[in-house]
Design a protein around this motif. Structure first.
Motif, PDB file in Angstrom:
ATOM      1  N   ALA A 155      -0.150  -0.499   7.212  1.00  0.00           N
ATOM      2  CA  ALA A 155      -0.786   0.254   6.298  1.00  0.00           C
ATOM      3  C   ALA A 155      -0.207   1.413   5.743  1.00  0.00           C
ATOM      4  N   LEU A 156       0.000   1.772   6.799  1.00  0.00           N
ATOM      5  CA  LEU A 156       0.043   3.323   7.234  1.00  0.00           C
ATOM      6  C   LEU A 156       1.540   3.423   7.440  1.00  0.00           C
ATOM      7  N   LEU A 157       2.461   2.497   7.161  1.00  0.00           N
ATOM      8  CA  LEU A 157       3.820   2.723   7.261  1.00  0.00           C
ATOM      9  C   LEU A 157       4.416   2.680   5.940  1.00  0.00           C
ATOM     10  N   GLN A 205      -8.053   6.972  -0.352  1.00  0.00           N
ATOM     11  CA  GLN A 205      -9.926   7.841  -0.725  1.00  0.00           C
ATOM     12  C   GLN A 205     -10.535   7.449   1.340  1.00  0.00           C
ATOM     13  N   ALA A 206      -9.897   5.891   1.776  1.00  0.00           N
ATOM     14  CA  ALA A 206     -10.168   5.696   3.561  1.00  0.00           C
ATOM     15  C   ALA A 206      -8.958   6.569   4.255  1.00  0.00           C
ATOM     16  N   LEU A 207      -7.739   6.976   3.306  1.00  0.00           N
ATOM     17  CA  LEU A 207      -7.023   8.431   4.254  1.00  0.00           C
ATOM     18  C   LEU A 207      -7.657   9.411   4.637  1.00  0.00           C
ATOM     19  N   LEU A 208      -7.752  10.031   3.348  1.00  0.00           N
ATOM     20  CA  LEU A 208      -8.703  11.258   3.714  1.00  0.00           C
ATOM     21  C   LEU A 208      -9.751  11.118   3.989  1.00  0.00           C
ATOM     22  N   GLU A 209     -10.569  10.110   3.821  1.00  0.00           N
ATOM     23  CA  GLU A 209     -12.043  10.493   4.754  1.00  0.00           C
ATOM     24  C   GLU A 209     -11.819  10.030   6.372  1.00  0.00           C
ATOM     25  N   LEU A 210     -11.119   9.156   6.839  1.00  0.00           N
ATOM     26  CA  LEU A 210     -10.588   9.330   7.842  1.00  0.00           C
ATOM     27  C   LEU A 210      -9.886  10.557   9.271  1.00  0.00           C
ATOM     28  N   SER A 211      -9.128  10.993   7.725  1.00  0.00           N
ATOM     29  CA  SER A 211      -8.364  12.583   8.633  1.00  0.00           C
ATOM     30  C   SER A 211      -9.294  13.256   8.652  1.00  0.00           C
ATOM     31  N   ILE A 260       3.748   5.346   4.340  1.00  0.00           N
ATOM     32  CA  ILE A 260       5.226   6.100   4.608  1.00  0.00           C
ATOM     33  C   ILE A 260       6.720   6.475   3.906  1.00  0.00           C
ATOM     34  N   VAL A 261       6.764   4.760   3.464  1.00  0.00           N
ATOM     35  CA  VAL A 261       8.376   4.247   2.887  1.00  0.00           C
ATOM     36  C   VAL A 261       8.170   4.411   1.712  1.00  0.00           C
ATOM     37  N   SER A 262       6.686   4.476   1.055  1.00  0.00           N
ATOM     38  CA  SER A 262       6.721   4.240  -0.160  1.00  0.00           C
ATOM     39  C   SER A 262       7.102   5.449  -0.953  1.00  0.00           C
ATOM     40  N   ILE A 263       7.232   6.615  -0.423  1.00  0.00           N
ATOM     41  CA  ILE A 263       7.648   7.958  -0.678  1.00  0.00           C
ATOM     42  C   ILE A 263       8.907   8.339  -0.586  1.00  0.00           C
ATOM     43  N   TYR A 264       9.803   7.742   0.556  1.00  0.00           N
ATOM     44  CA  TYR A 264      11.515   7.753   0.656  1.00  0.00           C
ATOM     45  C   TYR A 264      11.835   8.323  -0.625  1.00  0.00           C
ATOM     46  N   VAL A 310       0.147  11.041   1.880  1.00  0.00           N
ATOM     47  CA  VAL A 310       0.984  11.079   3.183  1.00  0.00           C
ATOM     48  C   VAL A 310       0.697  11.210   3.717  1.00  0.00           C
ATOM     49  N   CYS A 311       0.782  12.759   4.237  1.00  0.00           N
ATOM     50  CA  CYS A 311      -0.139  14.035   5.462  1.00  0.00           C
ATOM     51  C   CYS A 311      -1.444  13.127   6.328  1.00  0.00           C
ATOM     52  N   ASN A 312      -2.112  12.797   4.886  1.00  0.00           N
ATOM     53  CA  ASN A 312      -3.159  11.995   5.497  1.00  0.00           C
ATOM     54  C   ASN A 312      -2.964  10.961   6.787  1.00  0.00           C
ATOM     55  N   ALA A 313      -1.756  10.290   6.263  1.00  0.00           N
ATOM     56  CA  ALA A 313      -1.202   9.176   6.593  1.00  0.00           C
ATOM     57  C   ALA A 313      -0.608   9.226   8.351  1.00  0.00           C
ATOM     58  N   LEU A 314      -0.022  10.780   8.097  1.00  0.00           N
ATOM     59  CA  LEU A 314       0.544  10.672   9.393  1.00  0.00           C
ATOM     60  C   LEU A 314      -0.239  11.442  10.182  1.00  0.00           C
TER      61      LEU A 314
END
Length: 302
Positions: A66-68, A38-44, A71-75, A91-95
């Motif tokens: 945490a952002l990385l 939820q934090a990633l969504l709000e910040l993005s 990313i690596v969690s969906i490899y 992951v796109c919100n993190a990107l």
């Protein structure tokens, strides 16, 4: 309490202080696995509302890690391709937050020094055509695009040490129109840098790898009823920049596609003076005077 290295409240306006008070709890939540999504969504969504979000993200303890991790969690979902829309969006919100870091002058160098772009290359190397994968590639390209947009020689030097050009060339041939456009823009910005131009023109193999993909893209555009002027503009600019190199210019005299020498894109040229000017200059550079006059004649039809 979140620790932010090198940050202080001195000199902040009331509005900035209010925005910071609003954003800092969200940044803190990124390091909490239960609150992260939820934090990633709000910040993005709100990343444009605070100009110094990038330094806060970079210097807050554990946030980039945490952002990385996102990313690596969906490899494992890349091959075989099992990425879902939900995972792609997350992951796109993190990107999107990493793109902020890549764009900010105070964090761009740190971003490169940590080799963060390399974490995105597995996403660019995917072939699946589904929307989750296409969105992932496009967002990843956006991060690299944000880097090259800064016209920073250090960015180009870094990228030339990686596989970014082959990755972009693959997307330019096989991606969606939007992904093709962003990938071509990245190659264009690399070529506009003197080091980048010299790198591509250093060997015949590199030059022909780029020129063949550009030619294939032009062929594809020529078969469309309404070719993308935006994509055509980037392709033409790549050719024009290549023609600045003596060895490439000599090669282009032989391999410049016919569709740039005739009236295939005449309707686009009538509507876009910039493309028309670049095509005209390109034909001058490669010594094609007769077709230059034909392009100039487009103005008579306007």
């Amino acid at each position: 309490m979140m620790m932010v290295a090198g940050e202080g409240s001195g000199g902040l306006s009331t509005q900035q202080g209010s925005e910071l008070d609003d954003l800092l709890p969200l940044v803190l939540q990124i390091t909490n696995a239960d609150q992260r999504e939820q934090a990633l969504l709000e910040l993005s969504k709100r990343r444009e509302s605070f100009s110094d979000l990038a330094p806060v993200l970079w210097h807050s303890v554990g946030t980039v890690a945490a952002l990385l991790q996102e990313i690596v969690s969906i490899y494992p979902l890349l091959n075989p391709p099992t990425l879902t829309a939900h995972c792609s969006n997350r992951v796109c919100n993190a990107l999107a937050l990493l793109q902020c870091v890549a764009s900010h002058q105070d964090t761009r160098g740190l971003f490169l020094s940590a080799h963060i772009p390399l974490y995105l290359y597995p996403f660019l190397n995917t072939n699946a055509k589904s929307r989750p994968f296409e969105y992932l590639r496009l967002t990843s390209l956006g991060v690299v695009g944000a880097l090259v947009k800064m016209d920073d020689p250090d960015v180009i030097n870094f990228l030339l040490q990686t596989e970014i050009i082959p990755l972009c060339l693959r997307i330019m041939e096989n991606g969606s129109e939007l992904s093709k456009t962003v990938a071509t823009f990245i190659v264009q910005k690399i070529l506009l840098d003197e080091t980048g131009l010299n790198y591509v023109c250093q060997t015949a193999e590199r030059f022909y790898a780029v020129s063949q993909v550009l030619q294939n893209m032009l062929q594809h555009l020529s078969q469309q009823t309404e070719p993308s002027a935006r994509l055509l503009k980037h392709i033409v600019r790549c050719y024009l920049r290549l023609s600045d190199n003596p060895r490439a210019r000599e090669a282009l005299q032989q391999c410049l596609p016919k569709v740039l020498r005739d009236d295939t894109f005449i309707e686009v040229l009538m509507l876009d003076q910039t493309i028309k000017k670049w095509v005209t200059q390109l034909l001058v550079n490669v010594g094609d005077g007769s077709n230059q006059q034909q392009v100039d004649g487009v103005g008579v039809l306007q």
